[in-house]
Design a protein around this motif. Structure first.
Motif, PDB file in Angstrom:
ATOM      1  N   PHE A  31     -27.540  19.763   1.849  1.00  0.00           N
ATOM      2  CA  PHE A  31     -28.071  18.566   2.500  1.00  0.00           C
ATOM      3  C   PHE A  31     -26.881  17.821   3.119  1.00  0.00           C
ATOM      4  N   GLU A  32     -26.538  18.156   4.329  1.00  0.00           N
ATOM      5  CA  GLU A  32     -25.305  17.648   4.939  1.00  0.00           C
ATOM      6  C   GLU A  32     -25.291  16.125   4.990  1.00  0.00           C
ATOM      7  N   ASN A  33     -24.065  15.570   4.896  1.00  0.00           N
ATOM      8  CA  ASN A  33     -23.933  14.113   4.936  1.00  0.00           C
ATOM      9  C   ASN A  33     -23.845  13.625   6.385  1.00  0.00           C
ATOM     10  N   THR A  34     -24.833  14.050   7.154  1.00  0.00           N
ATOM     11  CA  THR A  34     -24.997  13.622   8.540  1.00  0.00           C
ATOM     12  C   THR A  34     -26.455  13.216   8.716  1.00  0.00           C
ATOM     13  N   ALA A  35     -26.813  12.860   9.948  1.00  0.00           N
ATOM     14  CA  ALA A  35     -28.210  12.485  10.201  1.00  0.00           C
ATOM     15  C   ALA A  35     -29.164  13.620   9.865  1.00  0.00           C
ATOM     16  N   ALA A  36     -28.650  14.854   9.823  1.00  0.00           N
ATOM     17  CA  ALA A  36     -29.490  15.999   9.477  1.00  0.00           C
ATOM     18  C   ALA A  36     -29.947  15.958   8.027  1.00  0.00           C
ATOM     19  N   PHE A  37     -29.309  15.144   7.203  1.00  0.00           N
ATOM     20  CA  PHE A  37     -29.718  14.985   5.802  1.00  0.00           C
ATOM     21  C   PHE A  37     -31.207  14.672   5.713  1.00  0.00           C
ATOM     22  N   PHE A  38     -31.662  13.783   6.562  1.00  0.00           N
ATOM     23  CA  PHE A  38     -33.051  13.322   6.477  1.00  0.00           C
ATOM     24  C   PHE A  38     -34.043  14.362   6.992  1.00  0.00           C
ATOM     25  N   ASP A  39     -33.542  15.393   7.689  1.00  0.00           N
ATOM     26  CA  ASP A  39     -34.428  16.465   8.128  1.00  0.00           C
ATOM     27  C   ASP A  39     -34.936  17.296   6.952  1.00  0.00           C
ATOM     28  N   HIS A  40     -34.281  17.198   5.814  1.00  0.00           N
ATOM     29  CA  HIS A  40     -34.673  17.954   4.625  1.00  0.00           C
ATOM     30  C   HIS A  40     -35.805  17.268   3.851  1.00  0.00           C
ATOM     31  N   PHE A  41     -36.199  16.061   4.279  1.00  0.00           N
ATOM     32  CA  PHE A  41     -37.120  15.253   3.486  1.00  0.00           C
ATOM     33  C   PHE A  41     -38.291  14.739   4.309  1.00  0.00           C
ATOM     34  N   GLU A  42     -39.368  14.454   3.594  1.00  0.00           N
ATOM     35  CA  GLU A  42     -40.478  13.666   4.131  1.00  0.00           C
ATOM     36  C   GLU A  42     -40.362  12.251   3.561  1.00  0.00           C
ATOM     37  N   PHE A  43     -40.678  11.258   4.389  1.00  0.00           N
ATOM     38  CA  PHE A  43     -40.696   9.873   3.938  1.00  0.00           C
ATOM     39  C   PHE A  43     -42.096   9.549   3.426  1.00  0.00           C
ATOM     40  N   PHE A  44     -42.171   9.226   2.169  1.00  0.00           N
ATOM     41  CA  PHE A  44     -43.447   8.909   1.510  1.00  0.00           C
ATOM     42  C   PHE A  44     -43.833   7.474   1.871  1.00  0.00           C
ATOM     43  N   THR A  45     -45.066   7.265   2.356  1.00  0.00           N
ATOM     44  CA  THR A  45     -45.474   5.929   2.806  1.00  0.00           C
ATOM     45  C   THR A  45     -46.787   5.456   2.181  1.00  0.00           C
ATOM     46  N   GLU A  46     -47.281   6.163   1.195  1.00  0.00           N
ATOM     47  CA  GLU A  46     -48.513   5.745   0.535  1.00  0.00           C
ATOM     48  C   GLU A  46     -48.204   4.716  -0.559  1.00  0.00           C
ATOM     49  N   PRO A  47     -49.227   4.092  -1.133  1.00  0.00           N
ATOM     50  CA  PRO A  47     -48.988   3.143  -2.233  1.00  0.00           C
ATOM     51  C   PRO A  47     -48.226   3.813  -3.379  1.00  0.00           C
ATOM     52  N   ASP A  48     -47.369   3.052  -4.014  1.00  0.00           N
ATOM     53  CA  ASP A  48     -46.536   3.580  -5.087  1.00  0.00           C
ATOM     54  C   ASP A  48     -47.400   4.064  -6.248  1.00  0.00           C
ATOM     55  N   PRO A  49     -47.302   5.354  -6.623  1.00  0.00           N
ATOM     56  CA  PRO A  49     -48.088   5.860  -7.747  1.00  0.00           C
ATOM     57  C   PRO A  49     -47.739   5.193  -9.071  1.00  0.00           C
ATOM     58  N   THR A  50     -46.552   4.573  -9.159  1.00  0.00           N
ATOM     59  CA  THR A  50     -46.158   3.907 -10.399  1.00  0.00           C
ATOM     60  C   THR A  50     -46.458   2.410 -10.356  1.00  0.00           C
ATOM     61  N   HIS A  51     -47.231   1.994  -9.325  1.00  0.00           N
ATOM     62  CA  HIS A  51     -47.731   0.619  -9.212  1.00  0.00           C
ATOM     63  C   HIS A  51     -46.611  -0.407  -9.046  1.00  0.00           C
ATOM     64  N   GLY A  52     -45.544   0.001  -8.373  1.00  0.00           N
ATOM     65  CA  GLY A  52     -44.436  -0.914  -8.146  1.00  0.00           C
ATOM     66  C   GLY A  52     -44.735  -1.956  -7.088  1.00  0.00           C
ATOM     67  N   PHE A  53     -43.972  -3.036  -7.120  1.00  0.00           N
ATOM     68  CA  PHE A  53     -44.067  -4.092  -6.115  1.00  0.00           C
ATOM     69  C   PHE A  53     -43.172  -3.674  -4.951  1.00  0.00           C
ATOM     70  N   VAL A  54     -43.660  -2.682  -4.181  1.00  0.00           N
ATOM     71  CA  VAL A  54     -42.838  -2.033  -3.170  1.00  0.00           C
ATOM     72  C   VAL A  54     -43.700  -1.600  -1.998  1.00  0.00           C
ATOM     73  N   GLU A  55     -43.108  -1.598  -0.820  1.00  0.00           N
ATOM     74  CA  GLU A  55     -43.719  -1.033   0.378  1.00  0.00           C
ATOM     75  C   GLU A  55     -42.790   0.069   0.884  1.00  0.00           C
ATOM     76  N   TYR A  56     -43.200   1.314   0.704  1.00  0.00           N
ATOM     77  CA  TYR A  56     -42.411   2.427   1.202  1.00  0.00           C
ATOM     78  C   TYR A  56     -42.662   2.587   2.696  1.00  0.00           C
ATOM     79  N   ILE A  57     -41.590   2.630   3.487  1.00  0.00           N
ATOM     80  CA  ILE A  57     -41.724   2.679   4.937  1.00  0.00           C
ATOM     81  C   ILE A  57     -41.261   4.031   5.477  1.00  0.00           C
TER      82      ILE A  57
END
Length: 347
Positions: A31-57
């Motif tokens: 997972f290179e320490n460049t902008a390509a790092f984020f290509d390895h991941f999906e950004f989760f944006t649904e409500p927190d399954p652990t019921h946190g006071f958080v908004e995932y963007i």
């Protein structure tokens, strides 16, 4: 010659029967320490399954807000630390790897992790499908002012661990999320008492390296300060058999092949929720309860306290045993419906 071959065959059989590891690890994913790092991941944006006071963007919003970026040859992942929040939750990111893993060696080098702040709940972990059927291993995790790392496994019924083979302190031995005599979803946990292993202590020491080995017989984790990282890790030829006794080792009466499979790597930083926001945990979290009557109220009204709630990643690499038949696979499994209740109980 026939005698020598027979002896070699017996040696191989002995290693297989005794579970002796002779893994030769080769790099599978960097997972290179460049902008390509984020290509390895999906950004989760649904409500927190652990019921946190958080908004995932999502990634675009996170980049625009400065919550994710490449910073001096490292990867930065932070949270909103400027906005007073009264509803919805504080903005943050949760990343889930696109690749799926079965066995391997995961090595992460960090110069900073989210520090000790009331209401904060960061984690670096792996999880399988149909939680908890596919298992979960928490590699780095803690809440609020906790001054040690809490490594844990979470499974369905029929998996317990032994209290031996590691330097940490066992907190619970039954990995089943609904184990009798344990708080709901505690799983089996091992405390890493080294104050440099988590939060402010980790950051004040300049960070370090976490290594997690997953084999057919269980999991082992090591924490190394940057001044004692094994040379083979730096050389890209990691050999866990040459390292010191692990900080945590999960082995025992458990079919690890059945309980842990098709796992993904996850980073998240949430707030409050089922662990940090639990009333009893909040009341027992140092002086947190004196700062605000509830976790959510404190998190919402004190954005500047979360300036240091960020991950700074130098490198993340996944190695595979060259003898295994479990390579990483592309794709992902949804687990947004997964709901964790009280994760752990503070001492």
């Amino acid at each position: 010659m026939p005698t020598m071959i027979s002896m070699a065959a017996r040696a191989i059989l002995l290693c297989a029967l005794t579970g002796i590891s002779n893994a030769a690890y080769v790099l599978e994913e960097d997972f290179e320490n460049t902008a390509a790092f984020f290509d390895h991941f999906e950004f989760f944006t649904e409500p927190d399954p652990t019921h946190g006071f958080v908004e995932y963007i999502d990634q675009a919003a996170a980049e625009a807000a400065g919550l994710v970026k490449v910073n001096d040859n490292s990867i930065y992942m932070g949270v909103d630390s400027t906005t007073v929040v009264t509803e919805g939750g504080r903005q943050s990111v949760r990343l889930t790897s696109k690749n799926i893993y079965n066995h391997g060696l995961v090595i992460i080098d960090l110069t900073h992790m989210p520090g000790n702040v009331c209401g904060l709940w960061p984690a670096f972990w792996m999880v399988g499908p149909d939680w908890a059927a596919g298992g979960e291993v928490d590699i780095i995790e803690g809440v609020s002012l906790l001054d040690y790392n809490a490594v844990a496994l979470h499974t369905t019924t029929g998996c317990t661990i032994n209290d031996e083979g590691f330097t940490g302190e066992v907190q619970t031995t039954d990995c089943y999320i609904s184990a009798p005599g344990q708080d709901n979803n505690v799983g089996c946990g091992i405390k890493i008492p080294n104050p440099q292993s988590y939060g402010d202590g980790f950051n004040d020491a300049g960070g370090g390296v976490y290594a997690t080995e997953w084999t057919a017989t269980g999991f082992k984790t090591w924490f190394f300060g940057h001044d004692v990282v094994p040379a083979d890790i730096a050389a890209g030829n990691p050999d866990p058999s040459s390292w010191p006794t692990p900080d945590a080792a999960f082995a025992g009466d458990c079919n690890f092949e059945r309980h842990f499979w098709d796992m993904q790597i996850v980073f998240d930083t949430t707030f409050c929720g089922d662990w940090a926001g639990n009333e009893d945990v909040w009341a027992d979290s140092g002086n947190c309860a004196t700062l605000a009557p509830t976790c959510q109220e404190y998190v919402g009204n004190n954005p500047a306290e979360f300036e240091k709630a960020y991950w700074e990643i130098v490198s993340l690499k996944v190695y595979q045993d060259s003898n295994t038949t479990h390579p990483a696979m592309k794709g992902s499994y949804p687990f947004s419906s997964r709901s964790r209740v009280i994760r752990h109980a503070l001492p």
